[in-house]
Design an enzyme around this catalytic site. Structure first.
Site, PDB file in Angstrom:
ATOM      1  CB  THR A   1       3.652   1.367   5.015  1.00 32.87           C
ATOM      2  OG1 THR A   1       3.395   2.764   5.268  1.00 32.87           O
ATOM      3  CG2 THR A   1       4.489   1.248   3.769  1.00 32.87           C
TER       4      THR A   1
ATOM      5  CD  GLU B   1       3.707  14.139   0.097  1.00 31.49           C
ATOM      6  OE1 GLU B   1       4.249  13.994  -0.999  1.00 31.49           O
ATOM      7  OE2 GLU B   1       3.590  15.251   0.645  1.00 31.49           O
TER       8      GLU B   1
ATOM      9  CG  PHE C   1       0.642  18.763  15.579  1.00 35.58           C
ATOM     10  CD1 PHE C   1       0.322  17.417  15.580  1.00 35.58           C
ATOM     11  CD2 PHE C   1       0.503  19.465  14.397  1.00 35.58           C
ATOM     12  CE1 PHE C   1      -0.113  16.783  14.420  1.00 35.58           C
ATOM     13  CE2 PHE C   1       0.063  18.851  13.238  1.00 35.58           C
ATOM     14  CZ  PHE C   1      -0.232  17.509  13.248  1.00 35.58           C
ATOM     15  CG  LEU C   2       1.699  23.116  21.216  1.00 33.25           C
ATOM     16  CD1 LEU C   2       2.351  24.392  21.733  1.00 33.25           C
ATOM     17  CD2 LEU C   2       2.135  21.938  22.100  1.00 33.25           C
TER      18      LEU C   2
ATOM     19  N   GLY D   1      -5.097  10.501  16.008  1.00 34.83           N
ATOM     20  CA  GLY D   1      -5.611   9.341  15.273  1.00 34.83           C
ATOM     21  C   GLY D   1      -5.210   9.476  13.818  1.00 34.83           C
TER      22      GLY D   1
ATOM     23  CB  CYS E   1       0.088   9.399   9.325  1.00 38.42           C
ATOM     24  SG  CYS E   1      -0.126   9.331   7.540  1.00 38.42           S
TER      25      CYS E   1
ATOM     26  NE  ARG F   1      -6.822   5.638   6.002  1.00 43.61           N
ATOM     27  CZ  ARG F   1      -5.938   5.755   4.992  1.00 43.61           C
ATOM     28  NH1 ARG F   1      -5.185   4.729   4.657  1.00 43.61           N
ATOM     29  NH2 ARG F   1      -5.812   6.889   4.334  1.00 43.61           N
TER      30      ARG F   1
HETATM   31  P1  NAD Z   1      -3.944   4.246   0.963  1.00 46.53           P
HETATM   32  O1  NAD Z   1      -4.144   2.966   1.669  1.00 46.53           O
HETATM   33  O2  NAD Z   1      -5.020   5.296   0.940  1.00 46.53           O
HETATM   34  O3  NAD Z   1      -3.569   3.952  -0.557  1.00 46.53           O
HETATM   35  C1  NAD Z   1      -2.653   2.991  -0.968  1.00 46.53           C
HETATM   36  C2  NAD Z   1      -3.101   2.483  -2.334  1.00 46.53           C
HETATM   37  O4  NAD Z   1      -2.084   1.657  -2.893  1.00 46.53           O
HETATM   38  C3  NAD Z   1      -4.366   1.627  -2.294  1.00 46.53           C
HETATM   39  O5  NAD Z   1      -5.346   2.187  -3.136  1.00 46.53           O
HETATM   40  C4  NAD Z   1      -3.903   0.247  -2.805  1.00 46.53           C
HETATM   41  O6  NAD Z   1      -4.886  -0.415  -3.574  1.00 46.53           O
HETATM   42  C5  NAD Z   1      -2.718   0.660  -3.663  1.00 46.53           C
HETATM   43  N1  NAD Z   1      -1.742  -0.402  -3.944  1.00 46.53           N
HETATM   44  C6  NAD Z   1      -1.255  -1.343  -3.099  1.00 46.53           C
HETATM   45  N2  NAD Z   1      -0.329  -2.098  -3.740  1.00 46.53           N
HETATM   46  C7  NAD Z   1      -0.231  -1.611  -4.995  1.00 46.53           C
HETATM   47  C8  NAD Z   1       0.552  -1.957  -6.129  1.00 46.53           C
HETATM   48  N3  NAD Z   1       1.438  -2.952  -6.087  1.00 46.53           N
HETATM   49  N4  NAD Z   1       0.388  -1.261  -7.269  1.00 46.53           N
HETATM   50  C9  NAD Z   1      -0.505  -0.250  -7.340  1.00 46.53           C
HETATM   51  N5  NAD Z   1      -1.274   0.132  -6.293  1.00 46.53           N
HETATM   52  C10 NAD Z   1      -1.133  -0.546  -5.145  1.00 46.53           C
HETATM   53  O7  NAD Z   1      -2.613   4.848   1.564  1.00 46.53           O
HETATM   54  P2  NAD Z   1      -2.204   6.398   1.676  1.00 46.53           P
HETATM   55  O8  NAD Z   1      -2.938   7.046   2.789  1.00 46.53           O
HETATM   56  O9  NAD Z   1      -2.194   6.998   0.339  1.00 46.53           O
HETATM   57  O10 NAD Z   1      -0.693   6.198   2.179  1.00 46.53           O
HETATM   58  C11 NAD Z   1       0.305   5.689   1.329  1.00 46.53           C
HETATM   59  C12 NAD Z   1       1.638   5.830   2.024  1.00 46.53           C
HETATM   60  O11 NAD Z   1       1.916   7.223   2.260  1.00 46.53           O
HETATM   61  C13 NAD Z   1       1.696   5.170   3.403  1.00 46.53           C
HETATM   62  O12 NAD Z   1       2.983   4.672   3.616  1.00 46.53           O
HETATM   63  C14 NAD Z   1       1.414   6.319   4.353  1.00 46.53           C
HETATM   64  O13 NAD Z   1       1.967   6.109   5.620  1.00 46.53           O
HETATM   65  C15 NAD Z   1       2.093   7.470   3.654  1.00 46.53           C
HETATM   66  N6  NAD Z   1       1.544   8.788   3.964  1.00 46.53           N
HETATM   67  C16 NAD Z   1       0.205   8.974   4.075  1.00 46.53           C
HETATM   68  C17 NAD Z   1      -0.296  10.252   4.341  1.00 46.53           C
HETATM   69  C18 NAD Z   1      -1.775  10.494   4.486  1.00 46.53           C
HETATM   70  O14 NAD Z   1      -2.133  11.569   4.953  1.00 46.53           O
HETATM   71  N7  NAD Z   1      -2.644   9.591   4.132  1.00 46.53           N
HETATM   72  C19 NAD Z   1       0.593  11.338   4.498  1.00 46.53           C
HETATM   73  C20 NAD Z   1       1.957  11.109   4.360  1.00 46.53           C
HETATM   74  C21 NAD Z   1       2.431   9.826   4.090  1.00 46.53           C
END
Ligand code: NAD
Length: 457
Positions: A86, A151, A252-253, A260, A263, A331
């Site tokens: 997202t 998550e 977080f202090l 960055g 998230c 990122r």
């Molecule tokens: P990411 O970009 O690493 O992974 C997302 C994956 O989803 C990609 O590999 C993409 O190819 C796949 N995808 C997209 N559309 C799809 C579909 N229709 N079917 C199957 N796969 C599909 O993202 P992430 O870091 O894993 O984050 C995912 C979500 O979790 C986000 O909303 C993020 O904000 C949230 N989140 C991330 C973290 C973190 O630390 N990275 C922690 C908590 C919450």
């Protein structure tokens, strides 16, 4: 239970693996064919401690599989997790929900009777309602529940966070969904107060409210660090004194170059825009974003000041490129933006990161990647510590100093003490260290209280 997870990114892959580890039968699917091919060969597409071994063990035990057969996997699943990205919509800072809605459309005609659609992705309040509408429109006879289950894992500690969470938040709109969603987490044997069963909207908002608060803490401590520098106080002492208060907590202090990662920057923006969409003022988050946006510029200026006022033709060694330690995630990394800022001001930059140099295309083309911290320091005028990798703490400081032409160390993470650095021949500049080694707040690059989020975001 038989579970499907859409998305094999950080969250999807960790979720799939940990759900398999606690006994479920999990099929994980991603649209990215290259990622799926790598996973099928046992290659983990990102750096996360312990994940590779856990994936392997669960694949071998037959509880985890990677599949490209969406129809078969979803039709068989009792619950389908949506864990897709997202990201920020460039146009306005809102969360781009296109992946989430596309995932919902792709499963609408496939869901089994009584299935749960569990949204793990971070989404604005009301997204669950829209997913429900999408599925119902495409498949009016489908019998399903949409659940919000955000998550909270931290990259670098993701498995531990999943297995031993501070809390699991589950947002439901029916008794049936409440019982079935709770059953998924039952093997974790969590204390009752750790599982929060709330409404779907409360659950969705909890995630943004939590990330917003973490960002506020970081921007706040960074402003207090600036204050420390001006008045000769030491932020390390101040932050410890503040964090020992149980009402506040020490996490977080840590002062530094600003937050960055994948998230906090996007979630703070999305929270502000979502509030705006609902006619709510978001002054705290707006100010947090302003402070954070200015932070990277301030750090570049701080390095220039430490280098004698100018970065033109200066050789700068940078240790750390990832947005934090123990991840290869670049990122929204402050370190990368700071490198970019220094290159724009005419510096030559050579960097070393223990995990963040594999994806060369994500790094500025003019950046030179070094093979070690000592290699990065070779003939450098200035040494910048940009990410708090624990292994940097055990670097041989006199050796680093001898490799350099200059003597300046700008420690944006306060990884070293001024005493240790100056004892090794460095002129030390930390963050918020007051009399213990610090520059002075650069007022030109600090934002004023009248600057708005819109002006800098
Ligand atoms: P990411 O970009 O690493 O992974 C997302 C994956 O989803 C990609 O590999 C993409 O190819 C796949 N995808 C997209 N559309 C799809 C579909 N229709 N079917 C199957 N796969 C599909 O993202 P992430 O870091 O894993 O984050 C995912 C979500 O979790 C986000 O909303 C993020 O904000 C949230 N989140 C991330 C973290 C973190 O630390 N990275 C922690 C908590 C919450």
């Amino acid at each position: 239970m038989r579970l499907a997870v859409l998305g094999a990114g950080y969250v999807g892959l960790v979720t799939s693996t940990c759900l398999a580890e606690i006994g479920h039968s999990v099929a994980c699917i991603d649209l990215d064919e290259q990622k799926m091919a790598r996973l099928s060969r046992g290659e983990i597409p990102f750096h996360e401690r312990g994940l590779s071994e856990l994936v392997m063990a669960n694949v071998q035990a037959g509880r985890l599989r990677f599949s490209s057969r969406l129809d078969a996997v979803v039709a068989d699943a009792e619950a389908v997790f949506i864990a897709v990205g997202t990201p920020t919509l460039e146009a306005d800072g809102r969360a781009d929900l296109s992946q989430v809605y596309a995932a919902a459309r792709s499963i609408a005609r496939l869901v089994s009777s009584g299935a749960l659609i569990i949204v793990k992705s971070t989404v604005p309040v009301g997204t669950g309602d829209e997913i429900e509408r999408i599925i119902r429109t495409a498949n009016p006879v489908a019998d399903f529940d949409v659940v919000s289950n955000p998550e909270f894992l931290r990259e670098g500690a993701a498995i531990d966070d999943f297995m031993h969470p501070d809390r699991v938040v589950i947002g439901v709109e029916s008794e049936r969904a409440r019982a079935r969603a709770s059953a998924i987490y039952a093997p974790l044997k969590l204390a009752p107060e750790t599982t929060l069963l709330v409404s779907r909207r409360s659950s969705e908002l909890t995630k943004y409210a939590a990330n917003g608060f973490l960002a506020i803490k970081l921007s706040y401590i960074n402003e207090i660090a600036d204050f420390c520098e001006t008045v000769g106080a030491d932020i390390e002492d101040v932050a410890r004194g503040v964090g020992l208060d149980r009402r506040i907590g020490a996490a977080f202090l840590r002062p530094g170059p600003g937050y960055g990662g994948s998230c906090l920057p996007k979630d703070t923006l999305a929270l502000a825009r979502s509030a705006e969409d609902h006619g709510i003022a978001s002054r705290m988050i707006d100010a947090t974003i302003v402070v954070n946006n200015s932070r990277r510029r301030m750090m570049v200026q701080r390095i220039a000041d430490a280098a004698g006022g100018d970065l033109e033709n200066k050789m700068v060694a940078v240790l750390g490129l990832t947005f934090k330690a123990n991840t290869d995630d670049l990122r929204e990394s402050p370190a990368v933006d700071i490198v970019r800022g220094m290159l724009q001001r005419g510096a030559r930059v050579r960097a070393f990161d223990p995990a963040g140099m594999a994806e060369r295309k994500l790094l500025p083309p003019d950046l030179v990647c070094a093979s070690s911290a000592y290699d990065a320091a070779e003939k450098a005028d200035v040494l910048v510590i940009a990410t708090e990798w624990p292994e940097f703490r055990s670097l041989d400081l006199p050796r680093l100093r001898r490799a350099m032409n200059g003597t300046v160390m700008v420690d944006l993470r306060n990884l070293f003490s001024a005493k240790a650095a100056s004892g090794s021949g460095f002129i030390y500049h930390g963050v918020g260290r007051g009399a213990n080694g610090a520059g002075v707040v650069d007022r030109k690059h600090a934002v004023t209280r009248f600057e708005t989020a819109a002006a800098t975001s």
